[in-house]
Design a protein around this motif. Structure first.
Motif, short mmCIF file in Angstrom:
data_model
loop_
_atom_site.label_atom_id
_atom_site.label_comp_id
_atom_site.label_asym_id
_atom_site.label_seq_id
_atom_site.Cartn_x
_atom_site.Cartn_y
_atom_site.Cartn_z
N THR A 49 -5.10 -0.20 -0.58
CA THR A 49 -4.95 0.23 -1.97
C THR A 49 -3.65 1.00 -2.22
N THR A 50 -2.77 1.02 -1.23
CA THR A 50 -1.51 1.73 -1.39
C THR A 50 -0.70 1.12 -2.53
N PRO A 51 -0.38 1.90 -3.56
CA PRO A 51 0.44 1.37 -4.66
C PRO A 51 1.87 1.13 -4.18
N GLY A 93 5.08 0.72 -9.74
CA GLY A 93 4.42 1.20 -10.95
C GLY A 93 4.24 2.71 -10.93
N ALA A 94 3.53 3.18 -11.92
CA ALA A 94 3.36 4.61 -12.14
C ALA A 94 2.69 5.33 -10.96
N ASP A 95 1.80 4.65 -10.26
CA ASP A 95 1.07 5.29 -9.16
C ASP A 95 1.80 5.23 -7.82
N ALA A 96 2.87 4.46 -7.75
CA ALA A 96 3.59 4.30 -6.48
C ALA A 96 4.35 5.57 -6.13
N THR A 97 4.36 5.90 -4.86
CA THR A 97 5.08 7.09 -4.41
C THR A 97 6.41 6.75 -3.76
N ASP A 133 1.86 -4.72 -7.17
CA ASP A 133 1.08 -3.57 -7.64
C ASP A 133 0.62 -2.71 -6.47
N ASP A 134 0.02 -3.35 -5.49
CA ASP A 134 -0.46 -2.62 -4.31
C ASP A 134 -0.52 -3.57 -3.12
#
Length: 111
Positions: free
Chosen positions: A42-44, A47-51, A92-93
């Motif tokens: 589930t690692t982004p 996008g906004a959730d990616a680190t 996305d992930d």
């Protein structure tokens, strides 16, 4: 779907996921401890959730493409027009990238 096809797809999915996760682990080895990314299905990636930053994503994509090309003895591009024009990005992930990789491999090495 026959049992043989389901088993093949499961094996492809496992191999693809392993390649993506290995690329993330490799990226983490290059990053400072505070910049490392989570490694899992589930690692982004984008996008906004990616680190990770965009250069890190490019590094992961190149590592994955290289590993896939070596494993399947065929050039595999993850960033072609088809990938970029999808409603749901394959980046996305980890799970969506894995799904896209399985789709590509199934086309070059049909059951």
């Amino acid at each position: 779907m026959s049992d043989a096809v389901a088993l093949r797809e499961a094996a492809l999915r496992e191999a693809a996921m392993g390649i993506v996760l290995d690329a993330l682990e490799s990226l983490n080895q290059e990053l400072d401890l505070s910049d490392r990314v989570a490694v899992g299905p589930t690692t982004p990636l984008f996008g906004a959730d990616a680190t990770m930053d965009s250069l890190s994503l490019v590094s992961v994509i190149v590592d994955v493409e290289t590993a896939l090309t070596l494993k399947y003895d065929a050039p595999i591009s993850l960033t072609d027009d088809r990938a970029m024009s999808r409603e749901i990005s394959p980046f996305d992930d980890v799970a969506t990238l894995t799904d896209y990789i399985v789709e590509l491999i199934s086309e070059i090495a049909p059951a």
